[in-house]
Design a protein around this motif. Structure first.
Motif, PDB file in Angstrom:
ATOM      1  N   VAL A 145       0.883  -1.166   0.000  1.00  0.00           N
ATOM      2  CA  VAL A 145       0.000   0.000   0.000  1.00  0.00           C
ATOM      3  C   VAL A 145       0.923   1.218   0.000  1.00  0.00           C
ATOM      4  O   VAL A 145       1.758   1.369   0.889  1.00  0.00           O
ATOM      5  CB  VAL A 145      -0.903   0.040   1.251  1.00  0.00           C
ATOM      6  N   GLU A 204      -0.401   5.333 -11.739  1.00  0.00           N
ATOM      7  CA  GLU A 204      -1.080   4.070 -12.028  1.00  0.00           C
ATOM      8  C   GLU A 204      -0.325   3.223 -13.066  1.00  0.00           C
ATOM      9  O   GLU A 204      -0.373   2.010 -13.011  1.00  0.00           O
ATOM     10  CB  GLU A 204      -2.507   4.330 -12.526  1.00  0.00           C
ATOM     11  N   MET A 232       1.779   0.495 -11.896  1.00  0.00           N
ATOM     12  CA  MET A 232       1.136  -0.505 -11.053  1.00  0.00           C
ATOM     13  C   MET A 232       1.559  -1.917 -11.407  1.00  0.00           C
ATOM     14  O   MET A 232       1.690  -2.273 -12.565  1.00  0.00           O
ATOM     15  CB  MET A 232      -0.380  -0.404 -11.182  1.00  0.00           C
ATOM     16  N   GLN A 239      -1.116  -6.540  -6.860  1.00  0.00           N
ATOM     17  CA  GLN A 239      -1.174  -6.389  -5.401  1.00  0.00           C
ATOM     18  C   GLN A 239      -0.439  -5.141  -4.898  1.00  0.00           C
ATOM     19  O   GLN A 239       0.181  -5.157  -3.829  1.00  0.00           O
ATOM     20  CB  GLN A 239      -0.638  -7.642  -4.683  1.00  0.00           C
ATOM     21  N   ARG A 241      -1.478  -1.137  -4.203  1.00  0.00           N
ATOM     22  CA  ARG A 241      -2.572  -0.154  -4.198  1.00  0.00           C
ATOM     23  C   ARG A 241      -2.026   1.200  -3.771  1.00  0.00           C
ATOM     24  O   ARG A 241      -1.156   1.270  -2.901  1.00  0.00           O
ATOM     25  CB  ARG A 241      -3.664  -0.546  -3.207  1.00  0.00           C
ATOM     26  N   CYS A 292      -2.966   4.918  -2.114  1.00  0.00           N
ATOM     27  CA  CYS A 292      -3.973   5.588  -1.275  1.00  0.00           C
ATOM     28  C   CYS A 292      -3.678   7.076  -1.197  1.00  0.00           C
ATOM     29  O   CYS A 292      -2.532   7.478  -1.105  1.00  0.00           O
ATOM     30  CB  CYS A 292      -3.929   5.057   0.153  1.00  0.00           C
ATOM     31  N   THR A 325      -7.883  -0.923   2.426  1.00  0.00           N
ATOM     32  CA  THR A 325      -6.988  -1.302   1.334  1.00  0.00           C
ATOM     33  C   THR A 325      -6.145  -2.519   1.731  1.00  0.00           C
ATOM     34  O   THR A 325      -5.977  -3.454   0.941  1.00  0.00           O
ATOM     35  CB  THR A 325      -6.083  -0.115   0.946  1.00  0.00           C
TER      36      THR A 325
END
Ligand code: B12
Length: 228
Positions: free
Chosen positions: A189, A198, A201, A204, A206, A208, A217
């Motif tokens: 996270v 993004e 990415m 798994q 994420r 925030c 999350t």
């Protein structure tokens, strides 16, 4: 704690229980399932125990429904609706307990990458995640990628929370790659003023924007991992 303060906090807790019991009873009597569920969620958030919710909210409201039914003030259908809603909220409590129990067996590590000294948000995240039931391991600021990877090998976290304020996405990617070289399934996270875009990415991971998103999350990553 002084006698007065202890008495005061017990009094305000009883007041809260009364207020929630009243809200739940009205929801049940008006057949409002959504209001009933949100009252039970509020009770769980306010840390009422399962037995307090069972007896002081659900059972008390159902007893009242029974009395009104006996006196002919509500119909059999009203009573059935109230029972159905009660059965649903009991199931909701069980599901919430299952999520809470699952957290107890999971470990979350927290760190700021190399060169990063801003850790106020990271400490907030640690508090939230710990209060939700996860075991936490805080590494603090300025953790080089190889040190993070070594700590991950040793402590075997399910999820690592990273906070990045100063520009430097490569630091984040190096940290993730270093950990995943040995533990490919580790979830991440990422939060901060300079989180990864993004397009960077990977599975798994994420991003925030707020500390308040951290627990849900982490939950999502852990649940997804357990389904694989
Ligand atoms: C306190 C502070 C410091 C302290 C940090 C002390 C510490 N132990 O943390 C000190 C004095 C060390 C410091 C140093 C520096 N700082 Co400073 N600092 C701040 C300040 C005033 C507050 C930061 C803070 O704690 N905010 C409160 C937290 C709760 O909010 P947040 O970090 O923004 O996090 C939010 C989200 O990003 C997210 N989040 C963040 N992390 C995570 C992680 C997860 C897992 C999740 C879920 C969410 C999440 O949640 C929060 C919201 O809910 C900011 C001002 C500002 N506008 O932010 C400058 C600021 C961040 N600092 C800045 C700068 C420039 C510096 C220095 C370069 C100054 C210098 N010349 O030395 C150094 C760099 C240090 C380094 N290498 O990291 C700039 C950064 C600009 C940029 N991004 O390019 C800021 C914005 C000030 C400014 N307006 O110029 N700083």
């Amino acid at each position: 704690m002084s006698h007065d303060r202890e008495h005061g906090s017990r009094g305000s807790r009883q007041e809260k229980v009364r207020e929630l019991a009243q809200a739940f009873a009205s929801a049940l009597l008006s057949g409002d399932e959504i209001a009933a569920e949100s009252t039970i969620r509020e009770a769980m958030d306010a840390s009422l125990t399962t037995s307090e919710i069972d007896e002081q909210l659900i059972a008390t409201a159902l007893w009242r429904v029974g009395e009104l039914w006996e006196r002919g003030e509500i119909t059999v259908a009203d009573e059935h609706i109230a029972t159905e809603i009660s059965l649903r909220v009991v199931a909701l409590q069980r599901e919430a307990q299952r999520v809470a129990d699952a957290r107890l067996r999971r470990r979350v590590m927290l760190a700021a990458p190399a060169g990063e000294l801003h850790v106020v948000a990271l400490r907030m995240v640690a508090n939230l995640v710990r209060a939700a039931g996860y075991e936490t391991i805080m590494l603090g600021p300025d953790v080089p990628a190889d040190a993070l990877a070594a700590a991950a090998r040793h402590h075997e976290p399910d999820v690592i929370c990273l906070s990045s304020t100063m520009p430097g996405r490569d630091r984040l990617l190096s940290a993730i790659d270093a950990v995943r070289a040995h533990r490919p399934s580790t979830g991440f996270v990422i939060g901060g003023r300079d989180p990864m875009a993004e397009e960077h990415m990977r599975p798994q991971i994420r991003v925030c924007r707020r500390v308040s998103e951290a627990v849900e999350t982490v939950d999502a990553i852990v649940q997804r991992a357990s389904q694989n």
